[in-house]
Design a protein around this motif. Sequence first.
Motif, PDB file in Angstrom:
ATOM      1  N   ILE A 204      41.901  32.886  42.389  1.00 53.71           N
ATOM      2  CA  ILE A 204      43.203  33.289  41.823  1.00 53.71           C
ATOM      3  C   ILE A 204      43.091  33.476  40.313  1.00 53.71           C
ATOM      4  CG2 ILE A 204      45.550  32.486  41.370  1.00 53.71           C
ATOM      5  CD1 ILE A 204      45.441  31.125  44.139  1.00 53.71           C
ATOM      6  N   ARG A 207      41.153  36.758  39.677  1.00 51.65           N
ATOM      7  CA  ARG A 207      41.949  37.928  40.051  1.00 51.65           C
ATOM      8  C   ARG A 207      43.091  38.169  39.066  1.00 51.65           C
ATOM      9  NH1 ARG A 207      42.864  36.556  44.978  1.00 51.65           N
ATOM     10  NH2 ARG A 207      45.000  35.779  44.741  1.00 51.65           N
ATOM     11  N   THR A 208      43.729  37.092  38.631  1.00 59.31           N
ATOM     12  CA  THR A 208      44.826  37.220  37.659  1.00 59.31           C
ATOM     13  C   THR A 208      44.320  37.765  36.344  1.00 59.31           C
ATOM     14  OG1 THR A 208      45.998  35.373  38.702  1.00 59.31           O
ATOM     15  CG2 THR A 208      46.657  35.973  36.467  1.00 59.31           C
ATOM     16  N   ASP A 211      43.628  41.545  36.910  1.00 54.40           N
ATOM     17  CA  ASP A 211      44.737  42.433  37.282  1.00 54.40           C
ATOM     18  C   ASP A 211      45.868  42.490  36.283  1.00 54.40           C
ATOM     19  OD1 ASP A 211      43.365  43.005  39.585  1.00 54.40           O
ATOM     20  OD2 ASP A 211      44.539  41.681  40.876  1.00 54.40           O
ATOM     21  N   VAL A 212      46.130  41.393  35.589  1.00 56.59           N
ATOM     22  CA  VAL A 212      47.327  41.314  34.730  1.00 56.59           C
ATOM     23  C   VAL A 212      47.036  41.915  33.374  1.00 56.59           C
ATOM     24  CG1 VAL A 212      48.956  39.760  33.603  1.00 56.59           C
ATOM     25  CG2 VAL A 212      48.204  39.310  35.951  1.00 56.59           C
TER      26      VAL A 212
END
Length: 214
Positions: A204, A207-208, A211-212
């Motif tokens: 997580i 990925r954060t 992506d963010v």
Amino acid sequence: MAVVLGENQYGKAEVRLVHIDRSTRAHRLRDISVSSALRGDFTSAHLDGDNSHVLPTDTQKNTVYAFARDGGIGEIEEFGLRLARHFVASNVWTTSARMEIVEHGWQRISTTGGTADHAFSRAAGEYRTAVVTVDRDRAHVIAGIGGLLLLKSTGSEFRGFARDKYTTLVETDDRVLATELTVRWRYAATDIEYGSLFASIREILLRTFADVHS
């Protein structure tokens, strides 16, 4: 004049342990560092030179080795709980034990014949952490990651910041972002699947970051 001793603890710092499991064809290597801290009724040691309540730090070191030999390591959170509960249960004058564990990862080396069964390379700077505290019948676990190097080549900006007469930085809406991540979290229970939860949380985080838009 009365002498009052405040809260105190003592322990053994950074017990290095490399554990190799050869029970299967593909060996498993674990590389951890364990620091112990015991709290309790140690007043006589500090004020009177009476060490009858002091479990030697050398014994604490030997206990780490013995527990790894007899039961393996497993997840570092579980290993820390085993050690902390042992120190509290086996010494009536010890009311609390804190175990801090750092684990460095090793991977099997890929060869022309496939993945090597007993040759390893150590991962880069990233490491896994666990801090376990047992106070008699209560326990809590704080897990984490340190030294995780991350970089995104776009998807980050820096603007709208405060300025004064020394500010020369130009605002931008597209920049490279690189950082070293240290993160910790506290588990709500101790009878959980630490390994799978750790992997999920790490995924997580990555990925954060990717992506963010920052």
